[in-house]
Structure formats: C-alpha cells, structure tokens
Design an enzyme around this catalytic site. Structure first.
Site, PDB file in Angstrom:
ATOM      1  N   HIS A 136     -52.696 -17.355  59.957  1.00 55.52           N
ATOM      2  CA  HIS A 136     -52.980 -16.030  60.548  1.00 55.52           C
ATOM      3  C   HIS A 136     -53.533 -16.194  61.966  1.00 55.52           C
ATOM      4  O   HIS A 136     -53.118 -15.489  62.886  1.00 55.52           O
ATOM      5  CB  HIS A 136     -54.037 -15.273  59.727  1.00 55.52           C
ATOM      6  CG  HIS A 136     -53.630 -14.889  58.339  1.00 55.52           C
ATOM      7  ND1 HIS A 136     -54.382 -15.197  57.236  1.00 55.52           N
ATOM      8  CD2 HIS A 136     -52.554 -14.184  57.875  1.00 55.52           C
ATOM      9  CE1 HIS A 136     -53.801 -14.711  56.145  1.00 55.52           C
ATOM     10  NE2 HIS A 136     -52.693 -14.098  56.493  1.00 55.52           N
ATOM     11  N   LYS A 148     -52.677  -5.458  45.556  1.00 55.43           N
ATOM     12  CA  LYS A 148     -53.201  -6.673  44.935  1.00 55.43           C
ATOM     13  C   LYS A 148     -54.722  -6.633  45.094  1.00 55.43           C
ATOM     14  O   LYS A 148     -55.229  -6.464  46.187  1.00 55.43           O
ATOM     15  CB  LYS A 148     -52.619  -7.930  45.589  1.00 55.43           C
ATOM     16  CG  LYS A 148     -52.085  -7.750  47.009  1.00 55.43           C
ATOM     17  CD  LYS A 148     -51.461  -9.032  47.516  1.00 55.43           C
ATOM     18  CE  LYS A 148     -50.652  -8.790  48.775  1.00 55.43           C
ATOM     19  NZ  LYS A 148     -50.113  -9.928  49.416  1.00 55.43           N
ATOM     20  N   ARG A 150     -42.842 -16.706  57.180  1.00 56.92           N
ATOM     21  CA  ARG A 150     -42.839 -18.119  56.810  1.00 56.92           C
ATOM     22  C   ARG A 150     -41.462 -18.481  56.276  1.00 56.92           C
ATOM     23  O   ARG A 150     -40.567 -18.808  57.016  1.00 56.92           O
ATOM     24  CB  ARG A 150     -43.917 -18.396  55.756  1.00 56.92           C
ATOM     25  CG  ARG A 150     -45.310 -18.385  56.317  1.00 56.92           C
ATOM     26  CD  ARG A 150     -46.343 -18.174  55.256  1.00 56.92           C
ATOM     27  NE  ARG A 150     -46.195 -16.844  54.669  1.00 56.92           N
ATOM     28  CZ  ARG A 150     -47.014 -16.316  53.776  1.00 56.92           C
ATOM     29  NH1 ARG A 150     -48.017 -17.016  53.323  1.00 56.92           N
ATOM     30  NH2 ARG A 150     -46.829 -15.097  53.332  1.00 56.92           N
ATOM     31  N   SER A 154     -52.947 -17.352  51.793  1.00 60.78           N
ATOM     32  CA  SER A 154     -54.308 -17.092  51.333  1.00 60.78           C
ATOM     33  C   SER A 154     -54.444 -17.487  49.860  1.00 60.78           C
ATOM     34  O   SER A 154     -55.445 -18.082  49.463  1.00 60.78           O
ATOM     35  CB  SER A 154     -54.650 -15.612  51.499  1.00 60.78           C
ATOM     36  OG  SER A 154     -54.589 -15.246  52.849  1.00 60.78           O
TER      37      SER A 154
HETATM   38  P1  ADP Z   1     -50.196  -8.903  53.219  1.00 63.17           P
HETATM   39  O1  ADP Z   1     -50.880  -8.702  51.903  1.00 63.17           O
HETATM   40  O2  ADP Z   1     -50.064  -7.647  54.014  1.00 63.17           O
HETATM   41  O3  ADP Z   1     -48.920  -9.692  53.157  1.00 63.17           O
HETATM   42  P2  ADP Z   1     -51.444 -11.293  54.285  1.00 63.17           P
HETATM   43  O4  ADP Z   1     -52.864 -11.453  54.715  1.00 63.17           O
HETATM   44  O5  ADP Z   1     -50.986 -12.127  53.135  1.00 63.17           O
HETATM   45  O6  ADP Z   1     -51.263  -9.750  54.055  1.00 63.17           O
HETATM   46  O7  ADP Z   1     -50.487 -11.604  55.495  1.00 63.17           O
HETATM   47  C1  ADP Z   1     -50.503 -10.841  56.677  1.00 63.17           C
HETATM   48  C2  ADP Z   1     -49.313 -11.252  57.530  1.00 63.17           C
HETATM   49  O8  ADP Z   1     -49.441 -12.610  57.942  1.00 63.17           O
HETATM   50  C3  ADP Z   1     -47.949 -11.178  56.811  1.00 63.17           C
HETATM   51  O9  ADP Z   1     -46.978 -10.752  57.736  1.00 63.17           O
HETATM   52  C4  ADP Z   1     -47.707 -12.600  56.384  1.00 63.17           C
HETATM   53  O10 ADP Z   1     -46.327 -12.872  56.233  1.00 63.17           O
HETATM   54  C5  ADP Z   1     -48.302 -13.346  57.552  1.00 63.17           C
HETATM   55  N1  ADP Z   1     -48.715 -14.704  57.193  1.00 63.17           N
HETATM   56  C6  ADP Z   1     -49.452 -15.094  56.134  1.00 63.17           C
HETATM   57  N2  ADP Z   1     -49.624 -16.435  56.131  1.00 63.17           N
HETATM   58  C7  ADP Z   1     -48.975 -16.920  57.219  1.00 63.17           C
HETATM   59  C8  ADP Z   1     -48.738 -18.229  57.767  1.00 63.17           C
HETATM   60  N3  ADP Z   1     -49.191 -19.320  57.159  1.00 63.17           N
HETATM   61  N4  ADP Z   1     -48.019 -18.311  58.905  1.00 63.17           N
HETATM   62  C9  ADP Z   1     -47.526 -17.199  59.489  1.00 63.17           C
HETATM   63  N5  ADP Z   1     -47.684 -15.944  59.027  1.00 63.17           N
HETATM   64  C10 ADP Z   1     -48.400 -15.798  57.909  1.00 63.17           C
END
Ligand code: ADP
Length: 162
Positions: free
Chosen positions: A18, A42, A91, A129
């Site tokens: 992130h 979630k 990803r 995460s």
């Molecule tokens: P959500 O529940 O909205 O998917 P996340 O916190 O899991 O929220 O992810 C927010 C954004 O960051 C999403 O677009 C996700 O694809 C992206 N993201 C999560 N992990 C990574 C990573 N390792 N590299 C690049 N983008 C990521």
C-alpha cells in the site's frame, strides 16, 4: 489545477505494498487522500482508529498525503474532497474481476470520476493484509512486509491472544 486522488481501502493493516502505491500516486497528484473504509463487508481485525493511526504513523511528514476515513459511497466521499481520480492497486489476475466491477460501478455512478490502476511492485506482488495477519497469528516474521509501527502492532496481537 489541483489534481486530487482518493486511494480507498480497508488497510487492515497497511502493508508496504500500500505504501508503495501511495508514494507513487503522490508523485502524480497534488494531493492523495488515503481513505479508510469504515464499514467494509469483511469485518476488520483492527478498529478504524487503529487502521488510521497505523497509516498516519507510517506516512508522517508527507505533505501531499492525507489520511482520512469514510462511510457510505466512495463517489460521494470523492466529490466531498474534490477528487477527480480513484487509485487502486493491482497485484495478480485474481484482483481483476473485483476491481473491474468496482471501477465500472463507480463510473456509472459518477462518470467524471476516473479509476486509475497502479501495478504493484514485484517485491509486493504476493503481499496482502490478510497474509500479514496470518503470519502474525502463527508467530512468523513479516520483515519487509509492513512498516515498523505495524510490525509492533501485529506482534502484540499474539500477546493479546488474537
Ligand atoms: P479493499 O478491501 O478495498 O480491497 P485493501 O486494503 O485490501 O482494501 O486494498 C486497497 C487497495 O490496495 C486495493 O486496490 C488493493 O488491490 C491494493 N493492494 C493491496 N495490497 C497491495 C500490494 N501488495 N501491492 C499493490 N496494491 C495492493
């Protein structure tokens, strides 16, 4: 012209994947609002205050980056902060279906709002995460996966027996 973007997500917790997206987005936009979703479907492990706190601690002293949270529709939040773009990270192919659906839904609700996808750095392509929470539960090392403050927080989970 002030180019403002919103980077929405659960950030439960924020990872280095992130952070990488946020820092790259800050090079393109005048301001990036990192917006923590208050009420995701979630059920999050960390509270909204913890998730916002971890982001603030990890991104302090970055002028263009603002940490916020929101409830309700993303398009309404984006309008309120005068953003013209939504940033999302990609990803693997597995991210595509959901992101495609969200981007088209948001465009349908507000055609003036453009979703921009940024490709993960190869170093973080496997990182999520959920993976960091799983490693924390099993007592493994998450060196290089999350900022130092998040690492401390994840370690304390095991002590709290979560
Ligand atoms: P959500 O529940 O909205 O998917 P996340 O916190 O899991 O929220 O992810 C927010 C954004 O960051 C999403 O677009 C996700 O694809 C992206 N993201 C999560 N992990 C990574 C990573 N390792 N590299 C690049 N983008 C990521």
């Amino acid at each position: 012209m002030n180019r403002i973007a919103v980077y929405p997500g659960s950030f439960d917790p924020v990872t280095n994947g992130h952070i990488d997206i946020i820092e790259r987005a800050a090079k393109i936009f005048d301001a990036v609002y990192v917006a923590v979703i208050r009420n995701p479907e979630k059920s999050p492990l960390f509270s909204i205050d913890e998730r916002v706190g971890m982001l603030k601690a990890s991104l302090k002293a970055r002028k263009k980056i603002r940490i916020d949270s929101f409830d309700g529709l993303l398009v309404e939040y984006a309008r309120a902060v005068k953003a013209t773009s939504i940033i999302r990270g990609l990803r693997a192919v597995s991210d595509f279906d959901y992101e495609f659906q969200m981007a088209l839904t948001n465009r349908r609700m507000d055609p003036s709002l453009e979703t921009i996808f940024m490709m993960t750095d190869y170093k973080y392509s496997y990182l999520s995460s959920s993976l960091t929470k799983e490693i924390a539960r099993l007592g493994g090392s998450f060196e290089g996966m999350v900022p130092p403050g998040v690492m401390r927080k994840l370690r304390s989970l095991k002590e709290r027996g979560v």
